[in-house]
Design a protein around this motif. Structure first.
Motif, PDB file in Angstrom:
ATOM      1  N   HIS A 139       0.822  -1.210   0.000  1.00 21.73           N
ATOM      2  CA  HIS A 139       0.000   0.000   0.000  1.00 21.73           C
ATOM      3  C   HIS A 139       0.858   1.262   0.000  1.00 21.73           C
ATOM      4  CE1 HIS A 139      -4.166  -1.681   0.532  1.00 21.73           C
ATOM      5  NE2 HIS A 139      -3.390  -2.756   0.591  1.00 21.73           N
ATOM      6  N   SER A 140       2.173   1.131  -0.045  1.00 24.88           N
ATOM      7  CA  SER A 140       3.063   2.284  -0.155  1.00 24.88           C
ATOM      8  C   SER A 140       4.178   1.939  -1.127  1.00 24.88           C
ATOM      9  CB  SER A 140       3.683   2.641   1.200  1.00 24.88           C
ATOM     10  OG  SER A 140       2.695   2.996   2.134  1.00 24.88           O
ATOM     11  N   GLU A 163       3.130  11.725  -0.104  1.00 26.83           N
ATOM     12  CA  GLU A 163       3.792  12.291   1.075  1.00 26.83           C
ATOM     13  C   GLU A 163       4.661  13.473   0.652  1.00 26.83           C
ATOM     14  OE1 GLU A 163       3.201  11.483   4.116  1.00 26.83           O
ATOM     15  OE2 GLU A 163       2.292   9.475   3.996  1.00 26.83           O
ATOM     16  N   ARG A 175       1.209   6.563  -1.418  1.00 31.34           N
ATOM     17  CA  ARG A 175       0.400   5.556  -0.733  1.00 31.34           C
ATOM     18  C   ARG A 175      -0.919   5.300  -1.467  1.00 31.34           C
ATOM     19  NH1 ARG A 175       3.435   4.909   3.874  1.00 31.34           N
ATOM     20  NH2 ARG A 175       4.239   6.817   4.817  1.00 31.34           N
ATOM     21  N   GLU A 176      -1.462   4.103  -1.220  1.00 30.97           N
ATOM     22  CA  GLU A 176      -2.772   3.686  -1.760  1.00 30.97           C
ATOM     23  C   GLU A 176      -2.850   3.942  -3.268  1.00 30.97           C
ATOM     24  OE1 GLU A 176      -4.305   1.884   0.330  1.00 30.97           O
ATOM     25  OE2 GLU A 176      -3.175   2.504   2.072  1.00 30.97           O
ATOM     26  N   ALA A 179       0.152   5.146  -5.176  1.00 32.55           N
ATOM     27  CA  ALA A 179       1.189   4.133  -5.367  1.00 32.55           C
ATOM     28  C   ALA A 179       0.812   3.198  -6.513  1.00 32.55           C
ATOM     29  CB  ALA A 179       1.382   3.340  -4.069  1.00 32.55           C
ATOM     30  N   GLY A 276      -7.178   0.451   3.499  1.00 32.22           N
ATOM     31  CA  GLY A 276      -5.758   0.208   3.323  1.00 32.22           C
ATOM     32  C   GLY A 276      -5.285  -0.908   4.239  1.00 32.22           C
ATOM     33  N   SER A 280       0.614   0.549   6.682  1.00 31.19           N
ATOM     34  CA  SER A 280       0.610   1.883   6.095  1.00 31.19           C
ATOM     35  C   SER A 280      -0.264   2.845   6.894  1.00 31.19           C
ATOM     36  CB  SER A 280       0.097   1.826   4.652  1.00 31.19           C
ATOM     37  OG  SER A 280       1.053   1.234   3.818  1.00 31.19           O
ATOM     38  N   THR A 282      -3.375   2.906   7.079  1.00 29.63           N
ATOM     39  CA  THR A 282      -4.505   3.314   6.248  1.00 29.63           C
ATOM     40  C   THR A 282      -5.704   2.393   6.439  1.00 29.63           C
ATOM     41  OG1 THR A 282      -3.387   2.118   4.469  1.00 29.63           O
ATOM     42  CG2 THR A 282      -3.186   4.512   4.461  1.00 29.63           C
TER      43      THR A 282
END
Ligand SMILES: [Zn+2]
Length: 512
Positions: A139-140, A163, A175-176, A179, A276, A280, A282
Motif C-alpha cells: 500500500h506504499s 507524502e 500511498r494507496e 502508489a 488500506g 501503512s 490506512t
C-alpha cells in the motif's frame, strides 16, 4: 496406484484416517480393501509411515507478483533504513540506467531507529537508476528521484496519498491509489517476464505441497499468463482467479459467469478494496482514521451488480470500520446473492468488533484470513492498535462463531508456504517469544481445514477436491510425519516429501 503403509488423513469426518489409498487415473478410487482387488496390477508406493493429506490450497496469493518477487531486492527482514539501503546498493552496483531496479518488502514500522524512507536516501545508493520499492503490505511505494521524474509531478490520484516534505516536495513515498497508479503506469513487467517468473514460482509452490491457489492478480492480466502456462502443459496446480470488480458490467453484458474455465483454470470472483492496511496506517478504524477506498453503499452496489451477473465478491477489509461496512453491505444485499448460492468473502478481516465476529457465520460470508499475519504483525499491531488487539487476528473466535475460515499466505507479503501458515495459526509465534494472544490460536485440524477444505468450498469444488475419498481428485501432499499426531512444538520440523495433482506426481515422485 496404491499408496500404502502410511497415515492417510482423508479430511472426511466419517472416516478420518486410512492406512492406504487407491488412485485410478486422476481420482481417488477408494480405500484399500474395497477396490484393491479390482485393479489389475497396481503400482504400489510404500509410504514408509509417512502421512498423506489432500493438497494444500492457498486461498489468497498474488501468484505472478510473488513469482516476480523471487527475482527482486527483498527487504522483508531489514531492521533499519541503513540495512535496507545497503541491500539496494548491492543490487544497484553495475545496474543499467535504462532498467528498473525493483524491490519489495520494506516496512518502516520495523526499523530502528524509527524513520520514514525518502527519495534522497535512495538516490545516494542508486544514482540515476530508476528505483521503485514496494512496501511489504503493497500500500506504499518508495521511489527515488529518477523514478519520480518520469511522472513529472503528476502523482495525485483520488484515494491516494503523496507524502510531502516541509517544503511541499514529494518525499518519494506514495500511498494507496497514488502508489498503484504509478505502478500501473511505469512499473509493470512484460508478459514474457511474468510467465517466465511463474514457471519458477510453480516449481516452488509444488515443492511446498500446493495443489491449488486463489489468485488475486486478475488486475495484472493473470488469466492470460495462466493460459500460456496451461497451453504449455506447465500448470501444476489449480487456479481460482479473481477479476477486478469494475469489469462486472461487461461480464454481465456478454453473459460470462463465475466458474468459466476447466479443471485447472477457472475465473471465479470479483475483487474489491474497502480500506488500506495496518502497516501503512490506512486501515479504516471505528475512530474514523484510515483511508476509505470503497464505501459501504458502493460495495452494496457492487455486490448487487455481481449477483446480477453471477459473480461472488471478495472484499479486502482490514480495519474494524471497513469490516463493519463490508458486513453491512453483504447483509443488505443478502436476498440477492444468497439464493444464487454465491459465496462471498472478506479478505484479511484483521480487526473486528465483538458483535461483527458473529455476523460472518450468520450471514454466510467467509473469513479469508492469513494465519501468518498474526505473528508477523504482532509488534506493529501492539503499537498501532494498542488496546484493540483482543479482537485482532481473532481466528479462533471466527471459527467458533461458525464462520467459514479459509487460510492463505497473501504471498508475496508472506511466503507462499502452507506449512508455515499452519504453524503460525497453531503456535501464534515466529520466534523465541511465546504465542501472541494464544486464546486466538487454532488447532492443527482446524488449520488444515482452513488450508484445504474451506478454499475448495469457496471455489465450489467441495464435491470434487479437498478430501481423499472415492471420486475426488487425487490432489495430495505427502508429509514426512503426521502433523495431527505430533506435539505442536514439532510442527516447524514437518517437511513436504512429494506432491500429486490429479493422479500425477508433480514434485519428487517415489521411491523416497
Ligand atoms: Zn493480497
Amino acid at each position: 496406484m496404491i499408496l500404502e503403509n502410511g497415515v492417510i488423513r482423508t479430511l472426511e469426518p466419517a472416516m478420518p484416517v486410512a492406512r492406504a489409498l487407491a488412485i485410478a487415473g486422476d481420482r481417488v478410487a477408494g480405500g484399500v480393501g474395497t477396490h484393491e482387488k479390482a485393479l489389475a496390477s497396481p503400482d504400489r508406493v510404500d509410504l514408509g509411515g509417512r502421512c498423506v493429506l489432500p493438497g494444500f490450497n492457498d486461498a489468497h496469493v498474488h501468484f505472478p507478483t510473488w513469482s516476480l518477487a523471487q527475482r527482486e531486492v527483498r527487504l522483508e527482514d531489514a531492521e533499519s533504513l541503513d540495512e535496507a539501503l545497503s541491500r539496494v546498493a548491492a543490487a544497484a552496483r553495475g545496474w543499467p540506467e535504462d532498467r528498473w531496479l525493483r524491490g519489495r518488502g520494506w516496512r518502516s514500522g520495523d526499523w530502528s531507529p524509527a524513520v520514514e524512507p525518502t527519495r534522497q536516501a535512495l538516490d545516494e545508493v542508486t544514482g540515476e537508476v530508476p528505483a521503485a520499492l514496494m512496501a511489504r503490505d503493497y500500500h506504499s511505494l518508495w521511489l527515488n528521484s529518477a523514478a519520480l521524474a518520469l511522472a513529472d509531478g503528476d502523482l495525485a490520484v483520488e484515494g491516494g496519498v503523496v507524502e510531502l516534505d516541509e517544503r511541499g516536495e514529494p518525499t518519494g513515498v506514495l500511498r494507496e491509489e497514488s502508489a498503484w497508479a504509478f505502478r500501473d503506469r511505469y512499473l509493470l513487467a512484460s508478459d514474457d517476464e511474468f510467465v517466465e517468473a511463474m514457471r519458477g514460482g510453480l516449481k516452488i509452490a509444488v515443492s511446498r505441497g500446493v495443489t491449488a491457489v486463489h489468485d488475486k492478480d486478475g488486475w495484472l492480466g493473470a488469466p492470460r499468463f495462466w493460459q500460456r502456462l496451461a497451453e504449455d502443459d506447465a500448470l501444476t496446480l489449480r487456479v481460482w482467479q479473481s477479476l477486478p470488480h469494475d469489469h462486472v458490467g461487461r461480464l454481465e453484458e456478454i453473459g460470462l459467469r463465475s466458474g468459466l474455465g476447466d479443471g485447472l483454470l477457472r475465473i471465479g470472483y470479483l475483487k474489491v478494496f474497502m480500506d488500506g492496511t495496518l502497516g501503512s496506517q490506512t486501515a479504516r478504524l471505528m475512530d474514523g482514521s484510515g483511508v476509505e477506498i470503497t464505501s459501504g453503499e458502493e460495495l452494496a452496489e457492487i455486490v448487487r451488480a455481481g449477483a446480477r451477473a453471477g459473480w461472488p465478491v471478495a472484499v479486502h477489509a482490514i480495519g474494524d470500520r471497513a469490516n463493519r461496512d463490508a458486513l453491512d453491505a453483504f447483509e443488505e444485499t443478502r436476498d440477492e446473492w444468497a439464493p444464487l448460492g454465491l459465496r462471498p468473502r472478506i479478505e484479511h478481516a484483521q480487526l473486528l468488533t465483538e458483535e461483527d465476529i458473529a455476523r460472518f457465520g450468520r450471514l454466510g460470508v467467509a473469513a479469508s484470513v492469513q494465519f501468518s499475519h498474526a505473528p508477523s504483525d504482532r509488534d506493529l499491531a501492539d503499537r498501532l492498535w494498542a488496546g484493540m488487539t483482543e479482537l485482532a487476528y481473532a481466528y479462533r473466535s471466527l471459527a467458533h462463531s461458525g464462520a467459514v475460515l479459509a487460510n492463505g499466505s497473501d504471498a508475496p507479503i508472506e511466503e507462499l508456504d502452507p506449512l508455515a501458515g499452519i504453524r503460525a495459526g497453531v503456535l501464534r509465534t515466529l520466534d523465541e517469544r511465546g504465542p501472541w494472544h494464544p486464546e486466538q490460536s487454532v488447532d492443527v485440524e482446524r488449520a488444515l481445514e482452513a488450508t484445504i477444505l474451506a478454499p475448495a468450498w469457496l471455489a465450489r469444488d467441495e464435491r470434487r477436491r479437498g478430501k481423499l475419498v472415492p471420486g475426488y481428485l487425487a490432489d495430495l501432499v505427502v508429509l514426512d510425519r503426521d502433523p495431527v499426531a505430533i506435539e505442536p512444538e514439532e510442527l516447524p520440523e514437518v517437511q513436504v516429501v512429494a506432491t500429486m495433482l490429479g493422479g500425477r506426481w508433480v514434485y519428487n515422485p517415489p521411491p523416497w
